[in-house]
Design a protein around this motif. Structure first.
Motif, mmCIF file in Angstrom:
data_model
loop_
_atom_site.group_PDB
_atom_site.id
_atom_site.type_symbol
_atom_site.label_atom_id
_atom_site.label_comp_id
_atom_site.label_asym_id
_atom_site.label_seq_id
_atom_site.Cartn_x
_atom_site.Cartn_y
_atom_site.Cartn_z
ATOM 1 N N VAL A 1 -10.966 -3.917 4.959
ATOM 2 C CA VAL A 1 -10.547 -2.831 4.066
ATOM 3 C C VAL A 1 -9.175 -3.137 3.458
ATOM 4 O O VAL A 1 -8.948 -2.924 2.264
ATOM 5 C CB VAL A 1 -10.539 -1.482 4.823
ATOM 6 N N GLU A 2 -8.265 -3.641 4.262
ATOM 7 C CA GLU A 2 -6.925 -3.989 3.754
ATOM 8 C C GLU A 2 -7.008 -5.111 2.714
ATOM 9 O O GLU A 2 -6.355 -5.051 1.677
ATOM 10 C CB GLU A 2 -6.015 -4.405 4.913
ATOM 11 N N ILE B 1 -9.583 -5.935 0.756
ATOM 12 C CA ILE B 1 -10.211 -5.429 -0.465
ATOM 13 C C ILE B 1 -9.233 -4.549 -1.242
ATOM 14 O O ILE B 1 -9.168 -4.609 -2.464
ATOM 15 C CB ILE B 1 -11.514 -4.672 -0.124
ATOM 16 N N THR B 2 -8.440 -3.761 -0.541
ATOM 17 C CA THR B 2 -7.445 -2.915 -1.203
ATOM 18 C C THR B 2 -6.423 -3.766 -1.954
ATOM 19 O O THR B 2 -6.085 -3.473 -3.109
ATOM 20 C CB THR B 2 -6.730 -2.019 -0.171
ATOM 21 N N VAL B 3 -5.935 -4.823 -1.349
ATOM 22 C CA VAL B 3 -4.964 -5.709 -2.000
ATOM 23 C C VAL B 3 -5.589 -6.397 -3.214
ATOM 24 O O VAL B 3 -4.973 -6.483 -4.282
ATOM 25 C CB VAL B 3 -4.421 -6.750 -0.989
ATOM 26 N N ILE B 4 -6.819 -6.839 -3.088
ATOM 27 C CA ILE B 4 -7.503 -7.497 -4.212
ATOM 28 C C ILE B 4 -7.694 -6.517 -5.360
ATOM 29 O O ILE B 4 -7.502 -6.860 -6.530
ATOM 30 C CB ILE B 4 -8.843 -8.107 -3.741
ATOM 31 N N LEU B 5 -8.055 -5.283 -5.061
ATOM 32 C CA LEU B 5 -8.213 -4.270 -6.114
ATOM 33 C C LEU B 5 -6.887 -3.976 -6.820
ATOM 34 O O LEU B 5 -6.840 -3.853 -8.049
ATOM 35 C CB LEU B 5 -8.799 -2.980 -5.532
ATOM 36 N N ILE B 6 -5.813 -3.880 -6.064
ATOM 37 C CA ILE B 6 -4.497 -3.624 -6.665
ATOM 38 C C ILE B 6 -4.098 -4.785 -7.577
ATOM 39 O O ILE B 6 -3.624 -4.575 -8.697
ATOM 40 C CB ILE B 6 -3.437 -3.376 -5.569
ATOM 41 N N LEU B 7 -4.310 -6.006 -7.130
ATOM 42 C CA LEU B 7 -3.998 -7.175 -7.967
ATOM 43 C C LEU B 7 -4.857 -7.213 -9.223
ATOM 44 O O LEU B 7 -4.382 -7.578 -10.304
ATOM 45 C CB LEU B 7 -4.170 -8.464 -7.165
ATOM 46 N N GLY B 8 -6.115 -6.830 -9.092
ATOM 47 C CA GLY B 8 -7.008 -6.792 -10.256
ATOM 48 C C GLY B 8 -6.559 -5.776 -11.290
ATOM 49 O O GLY B 8 -6.571 -6.037 -12.493
ATOM 50 N N VAL B 9 -6.142 -4.604 -10.835
ATOM 51 C CA VAL B 9 -5.662 -3.567 -11.760
ATOM 52 C C VAL B 9 -4.382 -4.024 -12.446
ATOM 53 O O VAL B 9 -4.207 -3.863 -13.658
ATOM 54 C CB VAL B 9 -5.451 -2.231 -11.011
#
Length: 171
Positions: free
Chosen positions: A21-22, A24-32
């Motif tokens: 979960v951590e 995926i959260t970091v990857i999503l933040i970087l993607g945004v």
């Protein structure tokens, strides 16, 4: 011995790493962040080319004033269309009614007076030693070089100054 083994196993479990979960959260933040920053970066390149066109146009306008002042200080007759020159920092600038001529070569006329060089990414279109002739500079690394340009039109007579027009719709 068993108490030491259980403590070591407990410490290893504490240092296991990030959870899924951590990560995926970091990857999503970087993607945004990348989705927001990339269009702004791409837009900055166009703005930089536009600023370059405007800066060189300003340099050309300043050179017009300096050449005119130098011609008047040297008592050059502004009635003559061509055939006269003034010396600016060792460069002989060809005049058209006391203003720089629109010559189609770097190092002469308005391009020499404004210190515009091919090495800065400019290409020349037109230019002549005639009255009211136009020389156009295109920024060669622009998306549409013809729409990222500066047009200098030499003076038509002794009382009409030359014009410097910019086009920045294709930068």
């Amino acid at each position: 011995m068993t108490s030491r083994t259980s403590v070591a196993t407990y410490v290893r479990r504490q240092q296991a790493g990030f959870t899924l979960v951590e990560l995926i959260t970091v990857i999503l933040i970087l993607g945004v962040l990348a989705a927001v920053a990339l269009p702004r970066f791409a837009d900055l390149q166009g703005k930089a080319r536009e600023a370059k066109v405007k800066a060189i146009a300003g340099s050309m306008r300043a050179a017009v004033g300096l050449v005119k002042a130098s011609a008047m200080a040297n008592a050059v007759s502004c009635a003559s269309a061509t055939g006269t020159t003034v010396s600016m920092e060792g460069l002989s600038v060809a005049l058209n009614h006391c203003y720089p001529q629109a010559l189609g070569a770097f190092g002469s006329g308005i391009l020499g007076a404004a210190n515009v060089a091919a090495a800065d990414g400019w290409t020349i279109v037109g230019g002549a030693a005639a009255v009211a002739s136009t020389v156009t500079l295109n920024l060669s690394d622009a998306a549409t070089p013809a729409n990222c340009s500066i047009a200098y039109t030499s003076s038509a007579d002794a009382v009409t100054p030359p014009t410097v027009a910019t086009t920045v719709s294709g930068c």
